[in-house]
Design an enzyme around this catalytic site. Structure first.
Site, PDB file in Angstrom:
ATOM      1  N   ASP A 101     -17.387   9.920  -1.216  1.00  0.00           N
ATOM      2  CA  ASP A 101     -17.138   9.052  -0.068  1.00  0.00           C
ATOM      3  C   ASP A 101     -18.415   8.874   0.749  1.00  0.00           C
ATOM      4  O   ASP A 101     -19.314   9.713   0.703  1.00  0.00           O
ATOM      5  CB  ASP A 101     -16.048   9.650   0.829  1.00  0.00           C
ATOM      6  CG  ASP A 101     -14.715   9.772   0.111  1.00  0.00           C
ATOM      7  OD1 ASP A 101     -14.515   9.056  -0.891  1.00  0.00           O
ATOM      8  OD2 ASP A 101     -13.882  10.586   0.547  1.00  0.00           O
ATOM      9  N   LYS A 102     -18.446   7.823   1.525  1.00  0.00           N
ATOM     10  CA  LYS A 102     -19.631   7.517   2.325  1.00  0.00           C
ATOM     11  C   LYS A 102     -20.042   8.679   3.214  1.00  0.00           C
ATOM     12  O   LYS A 102     -21.236   8.969   3.366  1.00  0.00           O
ATOM     13  CB  LYS A 102     -19.367   6.272   3.185  1.00  0.00           C
ATOM     14  CG  LYS A 102     -20.556   5.808   4.012  1.00  0.00           C
ATOM     15  CD  LYS A 102     -20.219   4.553   4.802  1.00  0.00           C
ATOM     16  CE  LYS A 102     -21.396   4.123   5.668  1.00  0.00           C
ATOM     17  NZ  LYS A 102     -21.081   2.909   6.461  1.00  0.00           N
TER      18      LYS A 102
END
Length: 239
Positions: A101-102
């Site tokens: 995920d970012k």
């Protein structure tokens, strides 16, 4: 292989840019100027673009300590990508193996070896992925049991058995989690399912490959021959 393909693979430009450079006489092979894009060149030959030597590399394998704030993608219109963190890469066909995920940090393998990537990510291979997490909420032995038995995170099936290790339990808990899947936001959804929230997440390992803690967030290095050999052996890739 064709000279234009060789140069495109090594990131000398787009196909049209490479052809233009060849036709302008900016490319030499073994010291001789070559003007035909279809010219056949061997990987071991010395190729120069405007005097700069290019060494052909068929496969590249990088370990990246992914920082928060960038996306695990080849291109993105709005965010910095993990590939932008590898300025010294040669291949233009590299991709991240799986997604973080970012806002997730840690180990990310970047390569152009599609076969190895497929096997590492295949649900049938059950490759362990271990994460360190900081959790809002007190993590208990009941949570450990629930992770082991499988959780309903809104999919058709429960999650596969996962190992939850409590490092410190309190209002903010420190844990280590090992899963064998890679569903979208999986660890975050697993903790949501037991009434907790992930505040911080970092991947420590993927199979036998362990994050080099000397790498600061955003730093990377080539995999060692030993690391690569062990990883290939683990998933059954020859060579």
């Amino acid at each position: 292989m064709r000279l234009d393909k060789y140069l495109c693979d090594m990131g000398a430009g787009t196909h049209s840019q490479v052809k233009q450079k060849i036709r302008k006489g900016l490319i030499t092979v073994e010291g001789e100027t070559v003007l035909r894009p279809e010219y056949q060149v061997e990987p071991e030959q010395k190729v120069c673009v405007e005097g700069e030597p290019f060494t052909y590399t068929e496969m590249e394998y990088y370990m990246l300590n992914k920082p928060a704030g960038c996306v695990s993608a080849r291109t993105d219109e709005h965010c910095r990508t993990v590939l932008e963190l590898l300025p010294k890469k040669k291949r233009k066909d590299l991709f991240p193996v799986g997604r973080l995920d970012k806002d997730t940090e840690g180990l990310l393998l970047i390569t152009n070896d599609g076969k190895l990537a497929h096997l590492l990510l295949s649900p049938k291979r059950h490759v362990d992925k271990t994460y360190e997490a900081r959790i809002q909420g007190q993590v208990t032995r009941e949570h450990v049991k629930a992770f082991q038995e499988g959780l309903d995170i809104g999919e058709e099936r429960l999650t596969l058995s996962a190992v939850l290790e409590i490092l410190n339990s309190g209002e903010i808990s420190q844990v280590r989690v090992t899963i064998q899947e890679g569903k979208f936001h999986q660890i975050k959804r697993m903790f949501q399912a037991v009434g907790c929230e992930v505040l911080y997440l970092k991947r420590l390992s993927m199979g036998s490959l362990t994050l080099d803690e000397s790498l600061k967030p955003g730093e990377y290095r080539f995999l060692t021959e030993a690391e690569l050999a062990k990883l290939k052996l683990e998933v059954g890739v020859e060579g």
